[in-house]
Design a protein around this motif. Structure first.
Motif, PDB file in Angstrom:
ATOM      1  N   VAL A  86      11.932   4.551  14.387  1.00  0.00           N
ATOM      2  CA  VAL A  86      12.800   5.339  13.588  1.00  0.00           C
ATOM      3  C   VAL A  86      12.042   5.187  12.140  1.00  0.00           C
ATOM      4  O   VAL A  86      12.616   5.864  11.259  1.00  0.00           O
ATOM      5  N   ALA A  87      10.856   4.475  11.748  1.00  0.00           N
ATOM      6  CA  ALA A  87      10.319   4.566  10.696  1.00  0.00           C
ATOM      7  C   ALA A  87       8.826   4.001  10.758  1.00  0.00           C
ATOM      8  O   ALA A  87       8.715   3.085  11.589  1.00  0.00           O
ATOM      9  N   VAL A  88       8.298   4.012   9.850  1.00  0.00           N
ATOM     10  CA  VAL A  88       6.992   3.356   9.444  1.00  0.00           C
ATOM     11  C   VAL A  88       7.137   2.375   8.249  1.00  0.00           C
ATOM     12  O   VAL A  88       7.609   2.519   7.284  1.00  0.00           O
ATOM     13  N   GLY A  89       7.056   1.197   8.881  1.00  0.00           N
ATOM     14  CA  GLY A  89       7.368  -0.118   8.133  1.00  0.00           C
ATOM     15  C   GLY A  89       7.048  -1.314   8.801  1.00  0.00           C
ATOM     16  O   GLY A  89       7.079  -1.235  10.122  1.00  0.00           O
ATOM     17  N   GLU A  90       6.744  -2.254   8.181  1.00  0.00           N
ATOM     18  CA  GLU A  90       6.907  -2.683   6.731  1.00  0.00           C
ATOM     19  C   GLU A  90       5.445  -2.435   6.024  1.00  0.00           C
ATOM     20  O   GLU A  90       4.616  -2.884   6.659  1.00  0.00           O
ATOM     21  N   ILE A  91       5.555  -1.676   5.139  1.00  0.00           N
ATOM     22  CA  ILE A  91       4.395  -1.120   4.518  1.00  0.00           C
ATOM     23  C   ILE A  91       4.443  -1.491   2.719  1.00  0.00           C
ATOM     24  O   ILE A  91       5.611  -1.546   2.488  1.00  0.00           O
ATOM     25  N   GLY A  92       3.538  -1.327   2.104  1.00  0.00           N
ATOM     26  CA  GLY A  92       3.370  -1.357   0.771  1.00  0.00           C
ATOM     27  C   GLY A  92       2.651  -2.083   0.005  1.00  0.00           C
ATOM     28  O   GLY A  92       1.452  -2.528   0.500  1.00  0.00           O
ATOM     29  N   LEU A  93       2.856  -2.557  -1.156  1.00  0.00           N
ATOM     30  CA  LEU A  93       2.053  -3.523  -1.964  1.00  0.00           C
ATOM     31  C   LEU A  93       2.483  -4.712  -2.501  1.00  0.00           C
ATOM     32  O   LEU A  93       3.687  -4.911  -2.500  1.00  0.00           O
ATOM     33  N   ASP A  94       1.629  -5.750  -2.671  1.00  0.00           N
ATOM     34  CA  ASP A  94       2.210  -7.132  -3.106  1.00  0.00           C
ATOM     35  C   ASP A  94       1.111  -7.693  -3.995  1.00  0.00           C
ATOM     36  O   ASP A  94       0.047  -8.111  -3.675  1.00  0.00           O
ATOM     37  N   TYR A  95       1.293  -7.796  -5.382  1.00  0.00           N
ATOM     38  CA  TYR A  95       0.310  -8.598  -6.092  1.00  0.00           C
ATOM     39  C   TYR A  95       0.868 -10.046  -6.469  1.00  0.00           C
ATOM     40  O   TYR A  95       0.285 -10.425  -7.444  1.00  0.00           O
ATOM     41  N   TYR A  96       1.850 -10.405  -5.833  1.00  0.00           N
ATOM     42  CA  TYR A  96       2.135 -11.915  -6.437  1.00  0.00           C
ATOM     43  C   TYR A  96       1.235 -12.835  -6.285  1.00  0.00           C
ATOM     44  O   TYR A  96       1.093 -13.734  -7.178  1.00  0.00           O
ATOM     45  N   TYR A  97       0.403 -12.979  -5.269  1.00  0.00           N
ATOM     46  CA  TYR A  97      -0.616 -13.879  -5.062  1.00  0.00           C
ATOM     47  C   TYR A  97      -1.920 -13.494  -5.471  1.00  0.00           C
ATOM     48  O   TYR A  97      -2.841 -14.168  -5.874  1.00  0.00           O
ATOM     49  N   LYS A 106      -3.846  -0.427  -1.735  1.00  0.00           N
ATOM     50  CA  LYS A 106      -3.461   1.062  -2.065  1.00  0.00           C
ATOM     51  C   LYS A 106      -3.885   1.968  -0.963  1.00  0.00           C
ATOM     52  O   LYS A 106      -3.166   2.773  -0.622  1.00  0.00           O
ATOM     53  N   GLU A 107      -5.135   1.782  -0.622  1.00  0.00           N
ATOM     54  CA  GLU A 107      -5.574   2.593   0.498  1.00  0.00           C
ATOM     55  C   GLU A 107      -5.035   2.530   1.764  1.00  0.00           C
ATOM     56  O   GLU A 107      -4.607   3.715   2.216  1.00  0.00           O
ATOM     57  N   LEU A 108      -4.512   1.282   2.083  1.00  0.00           N
ATOM     58  CA  LEU A 108      -3.901   1.256   3.463  1.00  0.00           C
ATOM     59  C   LEU A 108      -2.386   1.895   3.134  1.00  0.00           C
ATOM     60  O   LEU A 108      -2.224   2.534   4.058  1.00  0.00           O
ATOM     61  N   PHE A 109      -1.786   1.536   2.099  1.00  0.00           N
ATOM     62  CA  PHE A 109      -0.494   2.238   1.705  1.00  0.00           C
ATOM     63  C   PHE A 109      -0.461   3.652   2.091  1.00  0.00           C
ATOM     64  O   PHE A 109       0.232   4.505   2.587  1.00  0.00           O
ATOM     65  N   GLU A 110      -1.455   4.348   1.172  1.00  0.00           N
ATOM     66  CA  GLU A 110      -1.645   5.821   1.388  1.00  0.00           C
ATOM     67  C   GLU A 110      -1.768   6.148   2.822  1.00  0.00           C
ATOM     68  O   GLU A 110      -1.280   7.418   3.291  1.00  0.00           O
ATOM     69  N   LYS A 111      -2.454   5.327   3.612  1.00  0.00           N
ATOM     70  CA  LYS A 111      -2.707   5.845   4.969  1.00  0.00           C
ATOM     71  C   LYS A 111      -1.471   5.856   5.812  1.00  0.00           C
ATOM     72  O   LYS A 111      -1.276   6.633   6.543  1.00  0.00           O
ATOM     73  N   MET A 112      -0.638   4.963   5.656  1.00  0.00           N
ATOM     74  CA  MET A 112       0.552   4.805   5.932  1.00  0.00           C
ATOM     75  C   MET A 112       1.676   5.770   5.709  1.00  0.00           C
ATOM     76  O   MET A 112       2.378   6.133   6.477  1.00  0.00           O
ATOM     77  N   LEU A 113       1.428   6.111   4.307  1.00  0.00           N
ATOM     78  CA  LEU A 113       2.409   7.250   4.271  1.00  0.00           C
ATOM     79  C   LEU A 113       2.040   8.654   4.818  1.00  0.00           C
ATOM     80  O   LEU A 113       2.922   9.383   5.030  1.00  0.00           O
ATOM     81  N   ASP A 114       0.789   8.908   4.848  1.00  0.00           N
ATOM     82  CA  ASP A 114       0.296  10.049   5.483  1.00  0.00           C
ATOM     83  C   ASP A 114       0.908   9.925   7.043  1.00  0.00           C
ATOM     84  O   ASP A 114       1.104  11.246   7.521  1.00  0.00           O
ATOM     85  N   LEU A 115       0.794   8.970   7.635  1.00  0.00           N
ATOM     86  CA  LEU A 115       1.347   8.835   9.076  1.00  0.00           C
ATOM     87  C   LEU A 115       2.723   9.144   8.966  1.00  0.00           C
ATOM     88  O   LEU A 115       2.924   9.855   9.979  1.00  0.00           O
ATOM     89  N   THR A 134       3.603   1.089  -6.820  1.00  0.00           N
ATOM     90  CA  THR A 134       4.418   1.708  -5.524  1.00  0.00           C
ATOM     91  C   THR A 134       4.963   2.841  -6.005  1.00  0.00           C
ATOM     92  O   THR A 134       4.906   3.748  -5.150  1.00  0.00           O
ATOM     93  N   PHE A 135       5.567   3.171  -7.163  1.00  0.00           N
ATOM     94  CA  PHE A 135       6.148   4.282  -7.379  1.00  0.00           C
ATOM     95  C   PHE A 135       5.198   5.557  -7.539  1.00  0.00           C
ATOM     96  O   PHE A 135       5.577   6.457  -7.023  1.00  0.00           O
TER      97      PHE A 135
END
Length: 249
Positions: A86-97, A106-115, A134-135
């Motif tokens: 029902v969704a593509v996830g969990e995807i995104g960005l994390d700069y905490y560490y 970012k490249e992977l995130f964009e590929k996930m959004l394209d899918l 992210t925004f």
């Protein structure tokens, strides 16, 4: 029915995963299981085939940005065609560490959004210490979805909502020192809100020290109702309808 829109209930995270999913179903809770890598995506598909109260969200998380191959992307592309997804996830960005691999994230995130665009599916987005990036990336894609365990400001929440996103509220809303999330929900319309547990993580205050499960949604719902001066049944009804609308359940 209540919908836990984000959890990680599979054997690599929880030994008794099937028991937890079954118990959730017996208590009127549907769960959206979020995969994060090749192995968890595979297990999620196996689990949702067994349980009527379980749905799949498949994706590659920021944590595997350095290792995902074109073959892995092709595999996910084919898996997403499953009717239980029902969704593509969990995807995104994390700069905490670290931000050292921000470009790969970012490249992977964009590929996930394209899918997600290709398969006309919503996305479930993780963003930690990376809200502006992210925004900016989401603005470039024709997608809607959930901002999982939202940690941003009330002002930024409104901007995500304008893009067609719902705001995911989980266990941290129950933490006594979490004034930020309480402010966010007080300044937004509940019609843009989802409830989630992120099981086995982010256990609500009343159960701290234990692994989180979908049964703990009641503490999250109770806190939202308290903060917004609503009946708990009203919170359940509205957030469930929101989830059904977004994920086409």
């Amino acid at each position: 029915m209540i919908i836990d829109t984000h959890c990680h209930i599979y054997s690599s995270e929880m030994e008794n995963a099937e028991e937890i999913i079954s118990e959730a179903g017996n208590n009127g809770i549907c769960v959206i299981l979020n995969g994060i890598d090749v192995s968890s995506n595979k297990e999620v598909l196996e689990l949702v085939a067994k349980y009527d109260n379980a749905y799949a969200a498949l994706g590659y998380f920021y944590s595997v940005a350095d290792e995902i191959t074109d073959e892995d992307i092709a595999l996910l592309d084919s898996q997403i065609e499953n009717d239980n997804v029902v969704a593509v996830g969990e995807i995104g960005l994390d700069y905490y560490y670290t931000k050292d691999n921000a470009d790969k994230q970012k490249e992977l995130f964009e590929k996930m959004l394209d899918l997600a665009q290709k398969h006309d599916l919503p996305v479930i987005v993780h963003s930690r210490k990376s809200m502006q990036d992210t925004f900016d990336i989401l603005k470039k894609h024709d997608v809607v979805g959930s901002m999982h365990c939202y940690q941003g400001s009330a002002e930024m929440a409104r901007e995500f909502i304008k893009l067609g996103f719902y705001i995911g509220i989980g266990g941290p809303i129950t933490y006594k020192n979490n004034k930020k999330t309480k402010k966010v929900i007080k300044t937004m319309d509940i019609n843009h809100m989802l409830v989630e547990t992120d099981s086995p993580y982010l256990t609500p205050q009343d159960k701290r020290g234990e692994k989180n499960t979908p049964l703990n949604l009641k503490y999250i719902i109770r806190e939202i109702a308290h903060e917004l001066d609503l009946d708990e049944d009203e919170v359940i009804e509205i957030t469930t309808e929101n989830a059904k609308t977004l994920f086409k359940i």
